[in-house]
Design a protein around this motif. Structure first.
Motif, PDB file in Angstrom:
ATOM      1  N   GLU A  93       0.837  -1.208   0.000  1.00 10.63           N
ATOM      2  CA  GLU A  93       0.000   0.000   0.000  1.00 10.63           C
ATOM      3  C   GLU A  93       0.868   1.252   0.000  1.00 10.63           C
ATOM      4  OE1 GLU A  93      -4.299  -0.903   2.001  1.00 10.63           O
ATOM      5  OE2 GLU A  93      -2.626  -0.642   3.385  1.00 10.63           O
ATOM      6  N   TYR A 137       2.504   1.625  -3.417  1.00  6.02           N
ATOM      7  CA  TYR A 137       1.529   1.982  -4.461  1.00  6.02           C
ATOM      8  C   TYR A 137       1.123   3.449  -4.377  1.00  6.02           C
ATOM      9  CZ  TYR A 137      -2.512   1.781  -7.559  1.00  6.02           C
ATOM     10  OH  TYR A 137      -3.403   2.013  -8.589  1.00  6.02           O
ATOM     11  N   LYS A 138       1.044   3.980  -3.165  1.00  2.00           N
ATOM     12  CA  LYS A 138       0.737   5.403  -3.009  1.00  2.00           C
ATOM     13  C   LYS A 138       1.824   6.266  -3.627  1.00  2.00           C
ATOM     14  CE  LYS A 138      -2.089   5.044   1.191  1.00  2.00           C
ATOM     15  NZ  LYS A 138      -2.162   5.327   2.656  1.00  2.00           N
ATOM     16  N   SER A 198       1.636   4.871  -8.211  1.00  2.00           N
ATOM     17  CA  SER A 198       0.346   4.289  -8.600  1.00  2.00           C
ATOM     18  C   SER A 198       0.302   3.849 -10.062  1.00  2.00           C
ATOM     19  CB  SER A 198      -0.786   5.294  -8.337  1.00  2.00           C
ATOM     20  OG  SER A 198      -0.570   6.489  -9.078  1.00  2.00           O
ATOM     21  N   LYS A 214      -0.094  -2.671  -8.437  1.00  2.00           N
ATOM     22  CA  LYS A 214      -1.562  -2.721  -8.467  1.00  2.00           C
ATOM     23  C   LYS A 214      -2.053  -4.166  -8.440  1.00  2.00           C
ATOM     24  CE  LYS A 214      -5.655  -1.160 -10.960  1.00  2.00           C
ATOM     25  NZ  LYS A 214      -6.185  -0.396 -12.130  1.00  2.00           N
ATOM     26  N   LEU A 226      -4.232  -5.840  -5.465  1.00  2.00           N
ATOM     27  CA  LEU A 226      -5.522  -6.481  -5.736  1.00  2.00           C
ATOM     28  C   LEU A 226      -5.565  -7.891  -5.150  1.00  2.00           C
ATOM     29  CD1 LEU A 226      -6.198  -5.321  -9.407  1.00  2.00           C
ATOM     30  CD2 LEU A 226      -7.614  -4.799  -7.405  1.00  2.00           C
ATOM     31  N   TYR A 229      -6.017  -7.541  -1.336  1.00  2.00           N
ATOM     32  CA  TYR A 229      -7.383  -7.159  -0.976  1.00  2.00           C
ATOM     33  C   TYR A 229      -8.353  -8.317  -1.176  1.00  2.00           C
ATOM     34  CZ  TYR A 229      -6.002  -2.205  -0.737  1.00  2.00           C
ATOM     35  OH  TYR A 229      -5.417  -1.008  -0.389  1.00  2.00           O
ATOM     36  N   LYS A 271     -12.228  -2.184  -0.859  1.00  2.00           N
ATOM     37  CA  LYS A 271     -10.966  -1.679  -1.402  1.00  2.00           C
ATOM     38  C   LYS A 271     -10.615  -2.384  -2.715  1.00  2.00           C
ATOM     39  CE  LYS A 271      -8.588   0.131   2.657  1.00  2.00           C
ATOM     40  NZ  LYS A 271      -7.310   0.147   3.425  1.00  2.00           N
ATOM     41  N   TYR A 272     -10.915  -3.683  -2.774  1.00  2.00           N
ATOM     42  CA  TYR A 272     -10.642  -4.440  -4.008  1.00  2.00           C
ATOM     43  C   TYR A 272     -11.439  -3.851  -5.174  1.00  2.00           C
ATOM     44  CZ  TYR A 272     -10.720  -8.203  -7.445  1.00  2.00           C
ATOM     45  OH  TYR A 272     -10.618  -8.927  -8.611  1.00  2.00           O
ATOM     46  N   LEU A 319     -10.141  -0.312  -6.239  1.00  2.00           N
ATOM     47  CA  LEU A 319      -8.863  -0.357  -6.955  1.00  2.00           C
ATOM     48  C   LEU A 319      -9.027  -0.990  -8.336  1.00  2.00           C
ATOM     49  CD1 LEU A 319      -5.807   0.140  -6.927  1.00  2.00           C
ATOM     50  CD2 LEU A 319      -5.531  -2.081  -5.843  1.00  2.00           C
ATOM     51  N   ARG A 320      -9.821  -2.033  -8.402  1.00  2.00           N
ATOM     52  CA  ARG A 320     -10.034  -2.732  -9.678  1.00  2.00           C
ATOM     53  C   ARG A 320     -10.640  -1.805 -10.726  1.00  2.00           C
ATOM     54  NH1 ARG A 320     -14.820  -6.791  -9.482  1.00  2.00           N
ATOM     55  NH2 ARG A 320     -15.791  -4.699  -9.392  1.00  2.00           N
ATOM     56  N   LEU A 322     -10.241   1.411 -11.026  1.00  2.00           N
ATOM     57  CA  LEU A 322      -9.414   2.572 -11.371  1.00  2.00           C
ATOM     58  C   LEU A 322      -8.832   2.410 -12.781  1.00  2.00           C
ATOM     59  CD1 LEU A 322      -7.466   3.343  -8.074  1.00  2.00           C
ATOM     60  CD2 LEU A 322      -9.319   4.675  -9.121  1.00  2.00           C
TER      61      LEU A 322
END
Length: 267
Positions: A232, A235-236, A239, A245, A249, A252, A260-261, A264-265, A267
């Motif tokens: 996490e 990734y921040k 990204s 990513k 995934l 999560y 959260k999954y 993110l999926r 995005l």
């Protein structure tokens, strides 16, 4: 175009590593405008500064001014510059995995045995040629091996490249004690745990009994929990990384973090 890209990248790296050596602003401006011949002429005239001599040699080689390159190269290694930087710069006029590169670093270290830049460059050479045992030995010989963040991280990297993950992780964790926001340490701790968990999940599908499968899955979940905060964080910071990513995934999904999954999926 490929040669030009390589030139720009290499010069950027070199100038960044030795930011303490003052650059010639006029020559740099010409270089940034990709007026390489004019930039070369400018650096060639400014021959009392080691960085300018290095740049003149590098640009001469790029522009295929062979005689000029030899002249600047010889000047770079002359008594005019009695410093470890002359060996560092001269070494970097050769490919980083070449014997000439290594010989110049070694020659410099005979004269300046505790110079940080030369020592680090030698470690990078051993990594580039995949002589990981020698790279680790060089790290151990470093005077501040237990406190220097670069050495801690590179030692961890070398162990990781040798697939000695259980030895690498504690060093990455040690790096985080010195720099809690270190991207590389977070990235590799997270990805090592994630990859180990993925291997266990794959293995769980091929065992003979449900009991064995459940045991492997529990171990995988435990590893993903360890991986999650590091992935996490990384990734921040980055990204755009598809690897991060994908790993996030997986965490999560396997850890039941459905909201959260899904976020993110999508995005």
């Amino acid at each position: 175009m490929q040669k030009l890209t390589f030139l720009l990248l290499t010069l950027f790296i070199s100038s960044s590593l030795l930011a303490q050596n003052e650059d010639n602003e006029e020559c740099r401006a010409l270089y940034n405008q990709e007026k390489f011949d004019d930039s070369y002429q400018c650096y060639a005239k400014d021959n009392d500064r080691i960085f300018s001599v290095y740049m003149a040699a590098y640009l001469a080689e790029f522009l295929e001014y062979k005689k000029s390159f030899k002249k600047h190269y010889k000047h770079l290694l002359s008594d005019d510059f009695d410093s470890p930087e002359q060996y560092y710069y001269a070494a970097n006029l050769h490919p980083k995995n070449s014997k000439k590169h290594f010989k110049l670093l070694k020659k410099g270290l005979k004269k300046y045995e505790s110079d940080t830049l030369l020592l680090q460059s030698q470690i990078e050479y051993f990594i580039n040629v995949k002589d990981y045992d020698q790279a680790l030995e060089s790290c151990k010989n470093y005077a501040t091996q237990n406190t220097n963040l670069y050495i801690i991280l590179r030692s961890a990297d070398i162990l990781r490249l040798q697939e000695k993950y259980q030895m690498a992780i504690p060093l990455y964790e040690k790096a985080l004690l010195k720099d809690e926001k270190n991207y590389n340490a977070h990235y590799w701790i997270g990805m090592i745990y994630h990859d180990q968990a993925s291997a266990l999940l794959l293995l769980s599908g091929g065992v003979e009994t449900a009991e064995e499968s459940e045991k492997l899955e529990k171990e995988a979940i435990s590893l993903l929990k360890k991986a999650l905060p590091h992935i996490e964080f990384a990734y921040k910071k980055n990204s755009k990384s598809t690897d991060l990513k994908s790993a996030l995934l997986t965490c999560y999904k396997r850890l039941g973090m459905e909201l959260k999954y899904n976020m993110l999926r999508d995005l």
